[in-house]
Design an enzyme around this catalytic site. Structure first.
Site, short mmCIF file in Angstrom:
data_model
loop_
_atom_site.label_atom_id
_atom_site.label_comp_id
_atom_site.label_asym_id
_atom_site.label_seq_id
_atom_site.Cartn_x
_atom_site.Cartn_y
_atom_site.Cartn_z
N GLY A 176 -10.49 -2.85 1.68
CA GLY A 176 -9.69 -2.87 2.86
C GLY A 176 -9.96 -1.75 3.82
O GLY A 176 -10.90 -1.08 3.76
N ASP A 177 -8.63 -1.59 4.70
CA ASP A 177 -8.72 -0.48 5.52
C ASP A 177 -8.52 0.91 4.93
O ASP A 177 -8.72 1.79 5.34
CB ASP A 177 -7.66 -0.66 6.94
CG ASP A 177 -6.54 -0.87 6.11
OD1 ASP A 177 -5.95 -1.59 5.11
OD2 ASP A 177 -5.31 -0.30 6.96
N THR B 145 0.99 -1.41 -0.08
CA THR B 145 -0.19 -0.14 0.02
C THR B 145 0.73 1.27 0.19
O THR B 145 2.01 0.96 0.27
CB THR B 145 -0.64 -0.06 1.25
OG1 THR B 145 -1.73 -1.11 1.21
CG2 THR B 145 -1.62 1.29 1.55
N GLY C 20 -5.55 -5.40 5.75
CA GLY C 20 -6.64 -4.51 6.09
C GLY C 20 -7.83 -4.98 7.16
O GLY C 20 -8.48 -4.33 7.85
N ARG D 231 -14.35 -6.77 -2.82
CA ARG D 231 -13.57 -6.45 -1.29
C ARG D 231 -12.88 -5.07 -0.96
O ARG D 231 -12.42 -4.61 -1.83
CB ARG D 231 -12.46 -7.66 -1.04
CG ARG D 231 -11.84 -7.59 0.58
CD ARG D 231 -10.51 -6.79 0.17
NE ARG D 231 -9.63 -6.81 1.56
CZ ARG D 231 -8.70 -6.04 1.79
NH1 ARG D 231 -8.29 -5.27 0.72
NH2 ARG D 231 -7.86 -6.23 2.60
N THR E 298 -0.38 0.35 6.79
CA THR E 298 -0.39 -0.68 5.44
C THR E 298 -0.16 -2.12 6.17
O THR E 298 0.24 -2.27 7.29
CB THR E 298 1.04 -0.44 4.73
OG1 THR E 298 1.28 -1.49 4.29
CG2 THR E 298 2.24 -0.09 5.71
N GLY E 299 -1.00 -2.83 5.56
CA GLY E 299 -0.99 -4.13 6.19
C GLY E 299 -2.56 -5.07 5.73
O GLY E 299 -2.84 -4.71 4.99
N1 GLY Z 1 -3.90 -2.55 3.79
C1 GLY Z 1 -4.46 -2.36 2.49
C2 GLY Z 1 -5.68 -3.49 2.34
O1 GLY Z 1 -5.74 -4.36 3.09
O2 GLY Z 1 -6.23 -3.35 1.37
#
Ligand code: GLY
Length: 370
Positions: free
Chosen positions: A266-267, A236, A290, A264, A287-288
């Site tokens: 993410g965060d 990310t 999500g 989907r 970043t990780g």
């Molecule tokens: N951190 C990025 C995602 O999980 O989409």
């Protein structure tokens, strides 16, 4: 009338005016945190010193947490370091010229989105049906204004679209085809799918697909939440800034996880999970994995720990990454009201960079590059 009675009457009048104004404020008005809270919140530099530090600035960036720089050859490592340097240089040049934090985080993330070596914009990972689906958000810590987009497929710079949501609509979050239509309406640069899908990402997707076929086409519920696979999927980009005026901002952009189920999210586009900024506390970009960042609302948790528990940026970011989250789930970058920077990760590496008005300028994947 004695002078003290006069004074007391004047105060009553002022109080009445203030109370009347307050009654007219919109429902979502949030009062600023008072100076007393700020003093106790940041033990490293008392807030009184902020006025003297006005001309200072700080910036941090990330290009994704993960675990496998070993799978990159020397050229690929150099390309990533060069990409981080170019993005950080863009930010430092703007900050030296007194640009606002929100302008800087947008411009820096756009540089990373345009670079095919990072999982955002061009070069984003492909989802389960071999398509890109992009998420981004941006937040201005001076007034909590923010914008986010999810599942967009045509806009060259998703963070620019998130900025347009903040600037041009009364809303915070747009998603899917209508968000792409809004990009067109705003006359933002659009691209065809071929622009986003790089040969490297097509190769990674084909390898993922083969692995899926070998596993009988089944995706385990935990594929993205456990084990060594997790390290392979991460990536990310993000930026956090404290500008010369003392304002904070954060922005994050991503293609998400390789092979993610279509639809989907993410965060990264979720304010409070992947991105958060509040002048009185900090600006955070994550970043990780999500799903974990959403469950623990990591970005706003860092801010809340500072605000409610009087923790320093160092303590609150460490807690989020090394206590709240499991090992190998990712990292974050953060900057506080006094310009302190934290780059925390619980993976073997995080592509990252930091620069300050004191001359600091560093990028690295595992250790800082020489
Ligand atoms: N951190 C990025 C995602 O999980 O989409």
């Amino acid at each position: 009338m004695p002078p003290c009675r006069k004074l007391s009457r004047s105060f009553s009048f002022l109080f009445f005016i203030a109370a009347s104004c307050n009654a007219a404020l919109p429902d979502d008005f949030l009062p600023p945190i008072n100076n007393q809270t700020q003093v106790s919140m940041n033990q490293e530099t008392p807030v009184g010193k902020l006025a003297q530090n006005k001309a200072t600035w700080s910036i941090a960036i990330h290009g994704g947490a993960g675990g496998e720089p070993g799978r990159w050859n020397e050229q690929q490592i150099q390309d990533r370091l060069d990409g981080l340097k170019a993005a950080l240089k863009k930010g430092t040049d703007m900050l030296e010229k007194s640009a606002s934090a929100v302008d800087v985080v947008q411009a820096v993330v756009q540089v990373l989105e345009d670079n095919p070596n990072f999982n955002a914009g061009r070069g984003a990972v492909l989802n389960s049906v071999g398509e890109v689906s992009l998420d981004a958000s941006i937040m201005d810590g001076s007034d909590l204004s923010c914008g986010a987009v999810a599942g967009v497929t045509t806009v060259r710079n998703p963070v620019g679209l998130a900025r347009a949501v903040r600037d041009k609509t009364p809303h915070v979050f747009l998603c899917g085809e209508p968000a792409d239509a809004f990009a067109k309406e705003m006359e933002l640069p659009l691209e065809s799918p071929a622009y986003f899908k790089t040969p490297e990402q097509i190769k990674s997707w084909e390898a993922w697909k083969q692995k899926q076929a070998a596993a009988g086409g089944k995706t385990s519920k935990n594929d993205h939440a456990k084990g060594e696979d997790r390290l392979f999927y991460l990536g990310t980009v993000g930026c956090v800034v404290r500008d010369q005026q003392g304002n904070l901002a954060a922005a994050t952009s991503t293609g998400g996880l390789l092979g993610k189920k279509y639809g989907r999210v993410g965060d990264s586009p979720i304010i409070g999970a992947g991105t958060y900024a509040k002048n009185e506390t900090c600006a955070v970009s994550c970043t990780g994995v999500g799903e974990l960042y959403i469950k623990h609302h990591i970005a706003s948790a860092v801010s809340s720990r500072m605000e409610y528990l009087n923790e320093s940026l160092n303590a609150s970011t460490k807690f989020a990454i090394h206590t709240t989250l499991p090992v190998d789930s990712g990292g974050l970058i953060a900057v506080d009201a006094n310009g302190n920077i934290e780059l925390q990760f619980n993976t073997p590496m995080m592509a990252r960079g930091q620069a300050k008005s004191d001359g600091t300028f560093q990028v690295g994947l595992q250790d800082w590059a020489k």
